[in-house]
Design a protein around this motif. Structure first.
Motif: not given
Length: 333
Positions: A226-232, A236-237
């Motif tokens: 989820l961190n990878e998705i949020a950064l990309e 925020d998640v």
């Protein structure tokens, strides 16, 4: 100072991301793209195809719910599924240590065939190398795959309010590996969640139009994915702690070892980002799919700090969920 490779470089967390960006991206990446997809999508003769490759060094080779062979085929199929692709053709490369049991190798090969029969994928090419005793810890496997991307799926930018679904209970693969690797003596029926997820592509069909992106939370668990998705996505998640499905056995094992299940690997789960307002509809469809009955909407995208993941706790507070830093559990896949 000449930095050396550490085990944490293979855990899927921040060290892995730095290694990829500082070494492999520097020499292999197309400068026009900053994405790091699990599968590369390309067009050929008016069809959209996906291509992926992966290597497997899991320890132990045989674990509750699977083995390195089943894991290798499922892992490659699931990487194709993140691109909305049904698997067509796979390769399998084996690095085998001298003295390895042929009976055990047959068991592993059979499990690979069984997953292929289940998903209609075909292993069409491969390679075998034998190395001296002590050089490969038994067996390493590399698999690559090509799949046909569904006409109904196109990865898109997430937006505020888009909903996040997990297709089942988290951390069951990681917890199972912990049990078998360290012989914890805990009596439980817990098994790895290792399974092929391409069924999602077939069964969702036209409803894939409401899906914006997918990711399988392997090394580093759902927290790192989820961190990878949020950064990309530069959003925020926001997660809801009470909605995340975690078996009581996983909680118990994690508490004993002082490990957060959010960082333990899944090998038969998918994170799915769905258009705002479509979450419940897509969730009902996913729940009817084999191996997905415990699916849940676990969060949504929010405007904020351009890439932060945080959790609303059951007592009403919030806590930041960072990407995995340092070593958690090496050789998980």
């Amino acid at each position: 100072m000449d930095e050396k490779i550490r085990l944490s470089h293979g855990d899927g967390g921040a060290d892995t991301q730095r290694l990829i960006r500082n070494v492999f991206y520097q020499y292999f990446n197309d400068s026009s793209s900053n994405a790091m997809p699990d599968s590369f999508v390309f067009e050929a003769r008016q069809s959209k195809l996906a291509y992926t490759t992966d290597s497997f060094v899991v320890k132990p080779l045989l674990f509750r719910g699977g083995n390195i062979g089943k894991l290798a085929i499922c892992g490659t199929i699931n990487d194709l599924a993140t691109a909305g692709a049904i698997p067509l053709f796979l390769s399998a490369g084996f690095i085998i240590e001298e003295g390895f049991s042929i009976e055990k190798l047959q068991l592993i090969a059979k499990s690979m065939r069984d997953v292929c029969e289940q998903t209609r994928a075909k292993i069409v090419t491969g390679d075998t190398k034998i190395v001296e005793r002590g050089s490969a810890d038994g067996l390493f496997i590399n698999t690559s795959g090509i799949g046909l991307v569904s006409e109904f799926y196109t990865a898109r930018q997430a937006e505020q309010g888009d909903e996040i679904i997990i297709t089942g209970g988290i951390a069951e693969h990681g917890a199972s590996i912990l049990l078998d690797r360290y012989d914890l003596g805990i009596e439980t029926e817990l098994e790895s969640d290792c399974a092929p997820m391409c069924c999602l592509i077939n069964d969702l069909g036209e409803n894939l139009k409401q899906v914006k992106l997918m990711k399988d939370p392997t090394r580093g668990g759902i927290a790192t994915a989820l961190n990878e998705i949020a950064l990309e996505q530069r959003l925020d998640v926001e997660l809801d702690e009470q909605s995340i499905p975690v078996k009581s056995e996983v909680h118990a094992i994690s508490d004993i070892l002082g490990i957060d299940p959010l960082y333990l690997a899944c090998e038969g789960r998918m994170l799915i980002v769905v258009e705002k307002g479509c979450g419940e509809k897509v969730l009902r469809l996913i729940e009817a799919i084999d191996n997905c009955s415990k699916a849940q909407i676990i969060g949504r995208f929010a405007l904020g700090h351009h890439g932060m993941v945080y959790m609303k706790t059951f007592i009403g507070g919030k806590r930041i969920i960072p990407m995995l830093e340092g070593q958690m559990l090496p050789r998980i896949c």
